[in-house]
Design an enzyme around this catalytic site. Structure first.
Site, mmCIF file in Angstrom:
data_model
loop_
_atom_site.group_PDB
_atom_site.id
_atom_site.type_symbol
_atom_site.label_atom_id
_atom_site.label_comp_id
_atom_site.label_asym_id
_atom_site.label_seq_id
_atom_site.Cartn_x
_atom_site.Cartn_y
_atom_site.Cartn_z
ATOM 1 N N LEU A 74 0.700 -1.129 0.031
ATOM 2 C CA LEU A 74 0.137 0.068 -0.055
ATOM 3 C C LEU A 74 0.817 1.382 0.002
ATOM 4 C CD1 LEU A 74 -2.776 -0.787 2.694
ATOM 5 C CD2 LEU A 74 -3.153 -0.619 0.420
ATOM 6 N N ASP A 75 0.353 2.056 -0.672
ATOM 7 C CA ASP A 75 1.233 3.381 -0.821
ATOM 8 C C ASP A 75 1.234 4.197 0.671
ATOM 9 O OD1 ASP A 75 1.942 3.207 -3.563
ATOM 10 O OD2 ASP A 75 0.501 4.417 -4.079
ATOM 11 N N PRO A 76 2.269 4.997 0.959
ATOM 12 C CA PRO A 76 1.995 5.672 2.046
ATOM 13 C C PRO A 76 0.721 6.601 2.316
ATOM 14 C CG PRO A 76 4.301 5.896 1.063
ATOM 15 C CD PRO A 76 3.328 5.315 0.280
ATOM 16 N N LEU A 77 0.126 7.157 1.236
ATOM 17 C CA LEU A 77 -1.039 7.832 1.509
ATOM 18 C C LEU A 77 -2.092 6.682 1.994
ATOM 19 C CD1 LEU A 77 -3.169 10.329 0.892
ATOM 20 C CD2 LEU A 77 -3.267 9.162 -1.324
ATOM 21 N N ALA A 78 -2.120 5.648 1.521
ATOM 22 C CA ALA A 78 -3.459 4.676 1.596
ATOM 23 C C ALA A 78 -3.334 4.058 2.892
ATOM 24 C CB ALA A 78 -3.095 3.378 0.488
#
Length: 341
Positions: A74-78
């Site tokens: 998962l991306d950091p934002l997610a």
């Protein structure tokens, strides 16, 4: 709490973590290694150092006592479901790359970014005031079912051995169009129209004119004339742009950010993702369904955060809080419990 016979220890298995927005998936795993590598749930007691605190302080530089892997980053934002495999469970992580996933995402209108989300930089501004809830709902139909998606040019996917983002940043013409990928969007619906009642804003970082020209140059060789200029002038009385929330159920390999980006174009505007939550990945979910006996919940990240500071007192069976929470949601693949045995 499910009972695991002491004779079955240590076990291998799969469990879900409710990842918070902010840290990378790898940072989550590196933190968990400190706990998992010193737990008799997953490691033979003879291999666990007596000074567990010292073992945990070794961090990621310490020798791994057991294999740990993830079933799709998962991306950091997610935030949301992050499936982890321990021991022999790592061999089953491949099934989570292609499984059906569910997401909830907030899209902000009027601005296109290089990463298609709020972590990137502004590339282009576009009109958004003409967009209504009804127009979004009408546009969604073209994104349902079997569709083809073009990955973002600012991605790590390679073309002729070079990451796509390198072409875009350096103004190198693409040797050929970015290949579209077939995906399936099983469900897609607008669940909330926020309008301007929110606190989201465009990224402060903006593309310079030189960066815009480099992007246009890399794309024009395969897409013809590309205009990345802003389509709107500065508003003398700035109005917060409209936002809306989508829920989707998609096949593996689907770019949620691309759906938001392409939807913005379909609406005659621009859009990017400002929040992204993976609510389900295969049989692991933030809110498991009671009617689905094979569903597993996820361990809240706060449980591990507390344990990393102080594991707390063990219960009568010798288990600490984080171990009990994991066992409650553990799909054992090598032991007496679990659907994957």
């Amino acid at each position: 709490m499910p009972k695991i016979a002491s004779s079955a220890l240590p076990v291998s298995g799969l469990f879900g973590v409710a990842k918070p927005s902010g840290p990378t998936s790898m940072a989550i795993i590196n933190d968990l290694k400190q706990l998992i590598g010193s737990s008799r749930l997953f490691v033979e007691e003879s291999k666990i150092p007596k000074d567990k605190a010292k073992q945990r302080n070794k961090g990621k530089r310490g020798k791994e006592a057991v294999k740990i892997g993830q079933g799709g980053t998962l991306d950091p934002l997610a935030d949301g479901v992050l499936v982890l495999g321990i021991g022999k469970g790592t061999k089953k992580l491949g099934e989570f790359l292609d499984c059906v996933k569910e997401y909830r995402t907030t899209c902000l209108l009027g601005c296109e970014t290089d990463s298609y989300d709020s972590e990137g930089a502004q590339v282009r501004l576009a009109p958004w005031k003409h967009v209504t809830r009804e127009s979004v709902e009408n546009a969604l139909d073209q994104f349902r079912g079997d569709i083809e998606q073009k990955p973002p040019i600012f991605s790590a996917l390679k073309m002729d051995g070079k990451p796509l983002y390198e072409y875009a940043r350096k103004g190198i013409p693409l040797p050929r169009p970015i290949e579209k990928r077939p995906v399936t969007v099983h469900e897609l619906e607008l669940v909330d129209w926020l309008g301007s009642e929110h606190t989201f804003s465009y990224p402060e970082k903006k593309f310079t004119e030189e960066e815009k020209q480099a992007l246009a140059k890399s794309l024009q060789s395969v897409e013809g004339a590309v205009d990345v200029r802003d389509e709107v002038d500065a508003d003398p009385v700035p109005q917060r742009p409209a936002a809306f929330v989508l829920r989707m159920r998609v096949s593996g390999g689907t770019y949620v950010r691309s759906i938001a980006h392409d939807l913005g174009h379909a609406l005659g505007s621009a859009a990017h993702v400002v929040t992204l939550t993976r609510t389900r990945q295969g049989r692991f979910a933030l809110e498991p369904k009671p009617e689905e006996p094979g569903d597993f919940g996820c361990v809240p990240w706060e449980v591990f955060e507390r344990a990393l500071v102080d594991a707390g007192e063990a219960d009568a069976d010798g288990w600490t809080e984080w171990e009990r929470e994991v066992m409650e949601r553990l799909d054992v693949v090598d032991g007496e419990k679990g659907s994957s045995s």
